[in-house]
Design a protein around this motif. Structure first.
Motif, PDB file in Angstrom:
ATOM      1  N   LEU A   1       0.822  -1.205   0.000  1.00 18.40           N
ATOM      2  CA  LEU A   1       0.000   0.000   0.000  1.00 18.40           C
ATOM      3  C   LEU A   1       0.861   1.262   0.000  1.00 18.40           C
ATOM      4  O   LEU A   1       0.601   2.214  -0.741  1.00 18.40           O
ATOM      5  CB  LEU A   1      -0.937  -0.015   1.210  1.00 18.40           C
ATOM      6  N   THR A   2       1.890   1.249   0.823  1.00 12.93           N
ATOM      7  CA  THR A   2       2.812   2.387   0.832  1.00 12.93           C
ATOM      8  C   THR A   2       3.520   2.510  -0.508  1.00 12.93           C
ATOM      9  O   THR A   2       3.704   3.619  -1.033  1.00 12.93           O
ATOM     10  CB  THR A   2       3.842   2.220   1.958  1.00 12.93           C
ATOM     11  N   ALA A   3       3.927   1.386  -1.085  1.00 13.52           N
ATOM     12  CA  ALA A   3       4.596   1.411  -2.382  1.00 13.52           C
ATOM     13  C   ALA A   3       3.680   1.942  -3.472  1.00 13.52           C
ATOM     14  O   ALA A   3       4.116   2.688  -4.367  1.00 13.52           O
ATOM     15  CB  ALA A   3       5.087   0.004  -2.738  1.00 13.52           C
TER      16      ALA A   3
ATOM     17  N   ASP B   1       1.106   7.092   4.402  1.00 12.06           N
ATOM     18  CA  ASP B   1       0.413   6.790   5.652  1.00 12.06           C
ATOM     19  C   ASP B   1       1.286   5.849   6.478  1.00 12.06           C
ATOM     20  O   ASP B   1       1.041   4.646   6.527  1.00 12.06           O
ATOM     21  CB  ASP B   1      -0.947   6.158   5.341  1.00 12.06           C
ATOM     22  N   PRO B   2       2.357   6.371   7.117  1.00 13.97           N
ATOM     23  CA  PRO B   2       3.274   5.499   7.851  1.00 13.97           C
ATOM     24  C   PRO B   2       2.605   4.773   9.008  1.00 13.97           C
ATOM     25  O   PRO B   2       2.954   3.623   9.305  1.00 13.97           O
ATOM     26  CB  PRO B   2       4.372   6.448   8.341  1.00 13.97           C
TER      27      PRO B   2
ATOM     28  N   ALA C   1       0.838   1.850   7.571  1.00 16.96           N
ATOM     29  CA  ALA C   1       1.793   0.832   7.125  1.00 16.96           C
ATOM     30  C   ALA C   1       2.319   0.015   8.305  1.00 16.96           C
ATOM     31  O   ALA C   1       2.371  -1.221   8.249  1.00 16.96           O
ATOM     32  CB  ALA C   1       2.958   1.505   6.388  1.00 16.96           C
ATOM     33  N   VAL C   2       2.695   0.704   9.377  1.00 13.53           N
ATOM     34  CA  VAL C   2       3.226   0.004  10.553  1.00 13.53           C
ATOM     35  C   VAL C   2       2.168  -0.912  11.173  1.00 13.53           C
ATOM     36  O   VAL C   2       2.438  -2.069  11.513  1.00 13.53           O
ATOM     37  CB  VAL C   2       3.738   1.019  11.599  1.00 13.53           C
ATOM     38  N   LEU C   3       0.947  -0.405  11.308  1.00 12.15           N
ATOM     39  CA  LEU C   3      -0.123  -1.217  11.906  1.00 12.15           C
ATOM     40  C   LEU C   3      -0.429  -2.448  11.061  1.00 12.15           C
ATOM     41  O   LEU C   3      -0.650  -3.540  11.589  1.00 12.15           O
ATOM     42  CB  LEU C   3      -1.385  -0.363  12.071  1.00 12.15           C
ATOM     43  N   SER C   4      -0.423  -2.295   9.734  1.00 13.58           N
ATOM     44  CA  SER C   4      -0.742  -3.434   8.878  1.00 13.58           C
ATOM     45  C   SER C   4       0.349  -4.494   8.935  1.00 13.58           C
ATOM     46  O   SER C   4       0.061  -5.699   8.998  1.00 13.58           O
ATOM     47  CB  SER C   4      -0.949  -2.969   7.437  1.00 13.58           C
TER      48      SER C   4
ATOM     49  N   THR D   1      -8.070   8.937   9.231  1.00 13.70           N
ATOM     50  CA  THR D   1      -6.972   9.771   8.754  1.00 13.70           C
ATOM     51  C   THR D   1      -7.360  10.495   7.469  1.00 13.70           C
ATOM     52  O   THR D   1      -8.167  10.003   6.673  1.00 13.70           O
ATOM     53  CB  THR D   1      -5.710   8.916   8.513  1.00 13.70           C
ATOM     54  N   ALA D   2      -6.784  11.658   7.268  1.00 17.18           N
ATOM     55  CA  ALA D   2      -7.106  12.462   6.088  1.00 17.18           C
ATOM     56  C   ALA D   2      -6.577  11.846   4.804  1.00 17.18           C
ATOM     57  O   ALA D   2      -7.139  12.051   3.720  1.00 17.18           O
ATOM     58  CB  ALA D   2      -6.535  13.875   6.256  1.00 17.18           C
ATOM     59  N   SER D   3      -5.486  11.093   4.897  1.00 16.49           N
ATOM     60  CA  SER D   3      -4.883  10.458   3.718  1.00 16.49           C
ATOM     61  C   SER D   3      -4.704   8.969   3.985  1.00 16.49           C
ATOM     62  O   SER D   3      -3.601   8.504   4.286  1.00 16.49           O
ATOM     63  CB  SER D   3      -3.538  11.111   3.386  1.00 16.49           C
ATOM     64  N   PRO D   4      -5.780   8.192   3.900  1.00 12.54           N
ATOM     65  CA  PRO D   4      -5.675   6.768   4.219  1.00 12.54           C
ATOM     66  C   PRO D   4      -4.853   6.006   3.183  1.00 12.54           C
ATOM     67  O   PRO D   4      -4.884   6.321   1.994  1.00 12.54           O
ATOM     68  CB  PRO D   4      -7.136   6.298   4.212  1.00 12.54           C
TER      69      PRO D   4
END
Length: 498
Positions: free
Chosen positions: A65-67, A198-199, A202-205, A250-253
């Protein structure tokens, strides 16, 4: 995108996308053929094998997702090339590992590289091809993936037999280099409107998925009542719930949850996830069954998978054509039902099954997959707005990779538990933990018992998989929309353009 806006280089761009995906497909297939060699040469146990697979899948699923967001912001070609470089270097490192732990580390880095590659492929396909050509492009892309499925097992078997298991990773390097050169020469840069990373998501996932799969893998060893297992499951649930809550506020999910309100996207995506869970477990089971139970060489084990890939390629094109006429929902459901029948045939195999029945079962599964995949992918990707192409593609890829991780963990654990319970209590502990260890003892009685126990475990695993895939067919039938996807809107679209 109208016909007048079509990129004249779009089919050359598709070649780049196919090459980039091909390197990942070849890697996954050659690794499965090498599993028995890894058990023998590295002393890898059942959990090591699962983590060699899951370390790759977890980093891939956690970072996709981050990528996808990064590729939209900084350029899809640029991010894809960085991923190919990292994937190639990690593959080179995996070639020379000397322990399961080192190999697990290299596989994790390969997962990072794959996470940078995958979102670009389908997101670029969405932006380059319009609705009229997208299904055809998707079919070509899927067929090239099947070419990797054909060549991967044969290539892997030949490499393992002739040069050892390390060569199955080394083969990734020249393919990655070719994909990089082709991307630089043919592919223009492509960007979408920027989206903030959305760091926190990313960390939570990553934490949630890793904890969940860790708990599932440890379950057969520790038992459900063990405090460590209960804590792991609890932590996974809390983290994943926190991830879902964060993404809605979050504003930018990282995940555009609104996509899942679209029935085609959610139905196609969840159906593919259930199928991926079953497929990941099947690959883990089947390669060991062919070599340890039936006694096939790595090369012969690879050739058994060829009819499955051929059947998928042939029906892939048929599925793309029929999908235009009868709709994505019906085509997906029918294909998945056929694939479930293939898993049912695999559940009927015995320790002395002949080559023909194994090939027939895999061909039935391949035909079902070929019918279902183009329709499901066309439905879910057609529902993604162009401005969310990278993140939408990544969201689907993430769910499927998470399905792969859960499939290896759940079905691998189910296989291990069934195998252990089927072995005589008097057998040595190492023989009750691994069929590879049992056969290495050179005891005819233990070897016979191990083959019988492993086959019983495969019956349970494939039977469970058949149920999962059949559930995916039902899900596709009742969730996805039933309208024909492309034929109806064309006259209106032409009139508008005129």
């Amino acid at each position: 995108m109208s016909n007048t806006e079509r990129d004249p280089r779009r089919w050359l761009i598709l070649i780049v996308l196919c090459l980039s995906t091909l390197v990942l497909t070849i890697d996954s297939q050659v690794l499965t053929v090498a599993i028995p060699a890894l058990i023998r040469d590295l002393g890898a146990n059942a959990q090591d094998i699962q983590w060699i697979t899951d370390a790759y899948i977890l980093t891939l699923a956690g970072l996709l997702l981050t990528a996808g967001s990064l590729s939209d912001r900084y350029g899809r070609r640029r991010v894809m090339i960085i991923g190919l470089v990292l994937f190639g270097l990690a593959s080179l490192g995996a070639t020379y590992t000397t322990s399961p732990l080192q190999l697990i580390g290299c596989r994790a880095l390969m997962g990072v590289g794959s996470a940078l590659i995958l979102p670009s492929t389908l997101s670029i396909l969405i932006t380059v091809f319009d609705d009229e050509e997208r299904r055809k492009a998707t079919s070509v892309w899927s067929s090239v993936v099947m070419v990797g499925l054909i060549g991967g097992p044969i290539l892997g078997g030949t490499l393992v037999t002739s040069f050892g298991w390390g060569s199955v990773f080394l083969v990734n390097v020249p393919v990655a280099i070719l994909a990089i050169i082709t991307a630089l020469a043919l592919m223009p840069e492509s960007k979408a409107p920027a989206r903030k990373a959305d760091p926190v998501g990313a960390v939570l996932s990553v934490i949630g998925l890793a904890t969940l799969v860790w708990a599932i893998i440890e379950l057969p060893v520790t038992g459900l009542s063990h405090p460590a297992t209960l804590i792991s499951f609890g932590a996974a649930v809390v983290t994943l719930v926190a991830f879902a809550v964060w993404e809605t506020r979050t504003a930018s999910p990282m995940v555009p949850l609104a996509l899942y309100r679209n029935r085609d996207f959610s139905g196609g995506s969840f159906a593919l996830v259930l199928t991926q869970i079953g497929l990941a477990g099947l690959v883990l089971v089947l390669t060991q069954y062919l070599q340890f139970v039936l006694g096939y060489s790595p090369t012969k084990a690879g050739t058994v998978l060829v009819p499955m890939a051929v059947a998928t390629i042939l029906t892939n094109l048929l599925g793309a054509t029929l999908g235009q006429k009868i709709g994505n929902r019906t085509m997906t459901a029918v294909g998945l039902a056929v694939a479930a029948a293939g898993f049912g045939l695999l559940a009927s195999l015995s320790p002395d099954s002949g080559f023909g029945i194994v090939v027939a079962a895999l061909a039935v599964f391949g035909a079902g997959a070929g019918l279902a995949q183009p329709a499901a992918v066309a439905a879910l990707m057609g529902a993604v707005p162009e401005e969310h192409a990278g993140v939408g593609s990544a969201a689907n890829d993430t769910m499927q990779q998470a399905g792969s991780a859960l499939g290896v963990a759940i079905l691998g654990s189910l296989l291990a538990a069934t195998y252990t319970s089927g072995m005589p209590a008097t057998a040595p502990a190492q023989a009750r933990a691994s069929i590879g260890e049992a056969l290495s003892l050179s005891d005819a009685g233990i070897a016979h018992a191990a083959r019988e126990a492993f086959t019983a475990g495969m019956t349970v695993t494939c039977g469970t998989t058949a149920v999962l895939v059949l559930a995916a067919a039902v899900l596709a039938r009742f969730v996805m929309r039933g309208r024909a996807p492309a034929a109806a809107p064309e006259p209106e679209k032409t009139a508008t353009q005129a």
